[in-house]
Motif scaffolding. Structure first.
Motif, mmCIF file in Angstrom:
data_model
loop_
_atom_site.group_PDB
_atom_site.id
_atom_site.type_symbol
_atom_site.label_atom_id
_atom_site.label_comp_id
_atom_site.label_asym_id
_atom_site.label_seq_id
_atom_site.Cartn_x
_atom_site.Cartn_y
_atom_site.Cartn_z
ATOM 1 N N TRP A 4 -20.625 -25.191 -34.489
ATOM 2 C CA TRP A 4 -21.319 -23.931 -34.758
ATOM 3 C C TRP A 4 -20.427 -22.744 -34.435
ATOM 4 N N LEU A 5 -19.739 -22.794 -33.292
ATOM 5 C CA LEU A 5 -18.836 -21.702 -32.930
ATOM 6 C C LEU A 5 -17.706 -21.559 -33.940
ATOM 7 N N CYS A 6 -17.119 -22.675 -34.338
ATOM 8 C CA CYS A 6 -16.026 -22.639 -35.317
ATOM 9 C C CYS A 6 -16.496 -22.131 -36.672
ATOM 10 N N ALA A 7 -17.758 -22.340 -36.979
ATOM 11 C CA ALA A 7 -18.310 -21.857 -38.242
ATOM 12 C C ALA A 7 -18.592 -20.359 -38.203
ATOM 13 N N GLY A 8 -18.448 -19.760 -37.027
ATOM 14 C CA GLY A 8 -18.654 -18.322 -36.908
ATOM 15 C C GLY A 8 -20.033 -17.917 -36.446
ATOM 16 N N ALA A 9 -20.821 -18.864 -35.975
ATOM 17 C CA ALA A 9 -22.159 -18.530 -35.485
ATOM 18 C C ALA A 9 -22.057 -17.638 -34.250
ATOM 19 N N ASP A 10 -23.035 -16.798 -34.090
ATOM 20 C CA ASP A 10 -23.087 -15.891 -32.946
ATOM 21 C C ASP A 10 -23.198 -16.698 -31.656
ATOM 22 N N PRO A 11 -22.276 -16.493 -30.709
ATOM 23 C CA PRO A 11 -22.326 -17.258 -29.461
ATOM 24 C C PRO A 11 -23.649 -17.129 -28.708
ATOM 25 N N ALA A 12 -24.280 -15.970 -28.774
ATOM 26 C CA ALA A 12 -25.569 -15.803 -28.092
ATOM 27 C C ALA A 12 -26.630 -16.709 -28.726
ATOM 28 N N GLU A 13 -26.606 -16.818 -30.036
ATOM 29 C CA GLU A 13 -27.553 -17.688 -30.740
ATOM 30 C C GLU A 13 -27.288 -19.150 -30.411
ATOM 31 N N VAL A 14 -26.020 -19.543 -30.435
ATOM 32 C CA VAL A 14 -25.659 -20.926 -30.139
ATOM 33 C C VAL A 14 -26.063 -21.279 -28.707
ATOM 34 N N ALA A 15 -25.787 -20.372 -27.774
ATOM 35 C CA ALA A 15 -26.137 -20.615 -26.372
ATOM 36 C C ALA A 15 -27.644 -20.776 -26.212
ATOM 37 N N GLN A 16 -28.401 -19.933 -26.872
ATOM 38 C CA GLN A 16 -29.864 -20.023 -26.783
ATOM 39 C C GLN A 16 -30.355 -21.369 -27.310
ATOM 40 N N ARG A 17 -29.829 -21.784 -28.449
ATOM 41 C CA ARG A 17 -30.245 -23.065 -29.030
ATOM 42 C C ARG A 17 -29.844 -24.244 -28.150
#
Length: 59
Positions: A4-17
């Protein structure tokens, strides 16, 4: 999480999920973000150039 991070997803969103804080997420998974300067530069340049384009409302 790395994908997800490598795909450019927002780190805050990834962390929440993931149920983690951004700090924990980046301390564990930030290695996948190294050597991505060319990709990040391209994204920033694309965004900045979009500000230079006249919108349809301006015409």
């Amino acid at each position: 999480m790395s994908t997800w991070l490598c795909a450019g997803a927002d780190p805050a969103e990834v962390a929440q999920r993931a149920g983690d804080s951004v700090e924990v997420l980046l301390s564990r998974y930030a290695k996948c973000l190294y050597d991505r300067q060319p990709i990040n530069n391209q994204r920033v340049e694309g965004l900045l150039s979009s500000y230079d384009q006249p919108s349809d409302a301006d015409e």
